[in-house]
Design an enzyme around this catalytic site. Structure first.
Site, short mmCIF file in Angstrom:
data_model
loop_
_atom_site.label_atom_id
_atom_site.label_comp_id
_atom_site.label_asym_id
_atom_site.label_seq_id
_atom_site.Cartn_x
_atom_site.Cartn_y
_atom_site.Cartn_z
N CYS A 158 0.82 -1.21 0.00
CA CYS A 158 0.00 0.00 0.00
C CYS A 158 0.86 1.28 0.00
CB CYS A 158 -0.97 -0.03 1.18
SG CYS A 158 -2.38 1.07 1.02
N HIS A 159 0.83 2.08 1.07
CA HIS A 159 1.63 3.31 1.14
C HIS A 159 3.04 3.07 1.67
CE1 HIS A 159 -2.39 5.10 0.81
NE2 HIS A 159 -1.81 6.21 0.44
#
Length: 210
Positions: A116-117
Site C-alpha cells: 500500500c503506502h
C-alpha cells in the site's frame, strides 16, 4: 508434515516496522501468515508499548510493540515487512533511524515486503532505482521519480523485494512474501543500493568539477 517453506522459515526472525496510523489489516494478516509458517515476527516501532491502529476510515485497536526501534538492528533479522496506512509511513519516513533501518536490509541483501503506502519508505531510503514495484496508486509519481518502474498489479516480486497495492491484495502479497522470505538472501537487493550510492557519488563529483 511441514512444507519446504515452513522448514525454511522456521525460527527466522522477521521485523515489522510500524507506528501510529498503521492499517491494522495490513500488519496483522501478513503477520499471521508468517507466524503460521513458523517465522518469528517482531513489531518494531519508534514508540514503546503499543501503536494506534487504523481501520480504513477510523481508529481501531492498538497493536503491541515488541521492540523499540532504537534497540533494533537489521543484523538481528532475516527479513523486513512494511505495512501501510497513510499516516504510518508518512511519520516513519521523516525518522532517520527508521529510514536507515529499512536501508540496512537492502545493504545486507535481505528480503523486504511492502504494501500500500509503505513503499514511501523505499523511496525515502533510496533503494528502488532500477527496480519494478507496485503500491497504492497515488505513490506512482514518487516511485517513478525515485528511478523505479511502477506497475499496476496485485503483487510484484523483484529479486527479494515484494510489493502490493492495497488490502484486497493481502492474500497474494502474503503468499509471495513467504516465498521470497523463504529463499533468504538476494544479491540484487544489495547491488541496487550499491548502484544508487555510486550514482550519488558520481553526481556529487560532477557537480564539484563544474
Amino acid at each position: 508434515m511441514a512444507t519446504t517453506q515452513q522448514q525454511q522459515l522456521q525460527g527466522k526472525r522477521v521485523a515489522i516496522l510500524a507506528t501510529d496510523g498503521v492499517e491494522r489489516v495490513e500488519l496483522l494478516e501478513p503477520k499471521k501468515a508468517l507466524d503460521d509458517v513458523g517465522a518469528r515476527t517482531v513489531v518494531v516501532s519508534p514508540k514503546t508499548g503499543s501503536i494506534k491502529g487504523w481501520e480504513h476510515d477510523h481508529w481501531g485497536d492498538d497493536i503491541a510493540v515488541d521492540l523499540l526501534l532504537e534497540n533494533a538492528s537489521a543484523d538481528d533479522f532475516d527479513a523486513l515487512m512494511l505495512p501501510g496506512g497513510v499516516m504510518n509511513p508518512d511519520k516513519l519516513r521523516v525518522d532517520k533511524r527508521a529510514v536507515q533501518f529499512v536501508r540496512s536490509f537492502f545493504d545486507a541483501g535481505k528480503p523486504v515486503a511492502a504494501i500500500c503506502h509503505a513503499p514511501w519508505m523505499l523511496v525515502e531510503a533510496d533503494v528502488i532505482a532500477g527496480r519494478t514495484i507496485t503500491s497504492w496508486p497515488s505513490l506512482r509519481t514518487d516511485v517513478r521519480n525515485a528511478g523505479a518502474e511502477w506497475v499496476d498489479r496485485d503483487v510484484v516480486a523483484d529479486e527479494g523485494l515484494v510489493t502490493s497495492r492495497k488490502p484486497e491484495d493481502i492474500p497474494a502479497f502474503s503468499r509471495k512474501m513467504i516465498e521470497e522470505f523463504a529463499e533468504g538472501l538476494h544479491e540484487p537487493q544489495r547491488t541496487s543500493t550499491r548502484a544508487m550510492s555510486q550514482n550519488v557519488r558520481s553526481t556529487g563529483e560532477e557537480a564539484e568539477a563544474r
